[in-house]
Design a protein around this motif. Sequence first.
Motif, short mmCIF file in Angstrom:
data_model
loop_
_atom_site.label_atom_id
_atom_site.label_comp_id
_atom_site.label_asym_id
_atom_site.label_seq_id
_atom_site.Cartn_x
_atom_site.Cartn_y
_atom_site.Cartn_z
N THR A 217 0.71 -1.30 0.01
CA THR A 217 -0.09 0.20 0.03
C THR A 217 0.85 1.40 0.18
O THR A 217 2.15 1.34 0.40
CB THR A 217 -0.74 -0.11 1.21
N HIS A 222 -4.02 6.85 -0.80
CA HIS A 222 -5.19 5.91 -0.68
C HIS A 222 -6.61 7.12 -0.67
O HIS A 222 -6.48 8.15 -0.05
CB HIS A 222 -5.34 5.34 0.52
N ILE A 226 -9.83 2.74 -1.71
CA ILE A 226 -8.59 1.72 -1.47
C ILE A 226 -8.55 1.42 -0.07
O ILE A 226 -8.41 0.17 0.15
CB ILE A 226 -7.38 2.57 -2.08
N TRP A 227 -8.98 2.19 0.86
CA TRP A 227 -8.91 1.91 2.32
C TRP A 227 -10.08 0.89 2.36
O TRP A 227 -9.68 -0.18 3.19
CB TRP A 227 -9.19 3.16 2.98
#
Length: 254
Positions: A217, A222, A226-227
């Motif tokens: 990551t 983010h 994405i989180w």
Amino acid sequence: MTADWSPLDRELQMWQQQGLHLPLWWRDDDATEPSEALGRLDAMARQFDLPVHLAVIPKSAAPSLVDAVGASAHLLPVVHGWAHKNHAPKDQKKAEFGASRPVEDALSEAEAGLTQLREMFGDALLPLFVPPWNRVSADLLPWMAGAGFGAISTYGPRKTRLAAPGLEQVNTHVDPIDWHGSRSLLSLDGLVARITDQLADRREGRSDRLEPFGLLTHHLAHDTAIWGFCETLIDKLLSGPARPWHYDARIPHT
């Protein structure tokens, strides 16, 4: 549209039915200073009790990052090159430690990065080298153990356990960001399919089952999607056959 995780769910069920375990590790790149995103990363790591190997850019690392890492039980600093500067010719993919550089220059900067972060983080620093853009010259690898590194991490299933004598290869395998497009989450169906295929390859002996399976990551890049993906993926893996793993230079990994 509801996300379809069922292919991965079925694969994880097969792992459990066969009594298999998946060592799971997490690497997050490009750390330089505390931020709201770093705090969220730490909170998620704490939620799952899954350490994050925080790849810190030595030349840009702020002293305040030392306090943030020191206050966390789940942020493990590692060496992310030197300056995250591209040295590749314009017609080649970006690399700070690629084949276009003299080995002596690249090794000197790798050693400088290790020295800088040891001075900052002390014994908390893990001697794991993460080359920016996941690219490194094969000519550099034989020198890395002598420079003080115990492991190197790039991207994709490793071909051998050792990248060079005394230098373990521990790669990452899932990067959810669409770097060349939206810079948000890649196609969820595509991500699920790739993860499922990689785990099936391990289960069926086509790739190294013992290599820790790595989530890559970049907390500063983010968005909500994405989180959310990372949280769901980690939860599914740890609720199934996965077990948290972190690099320990004192323990040879087979």
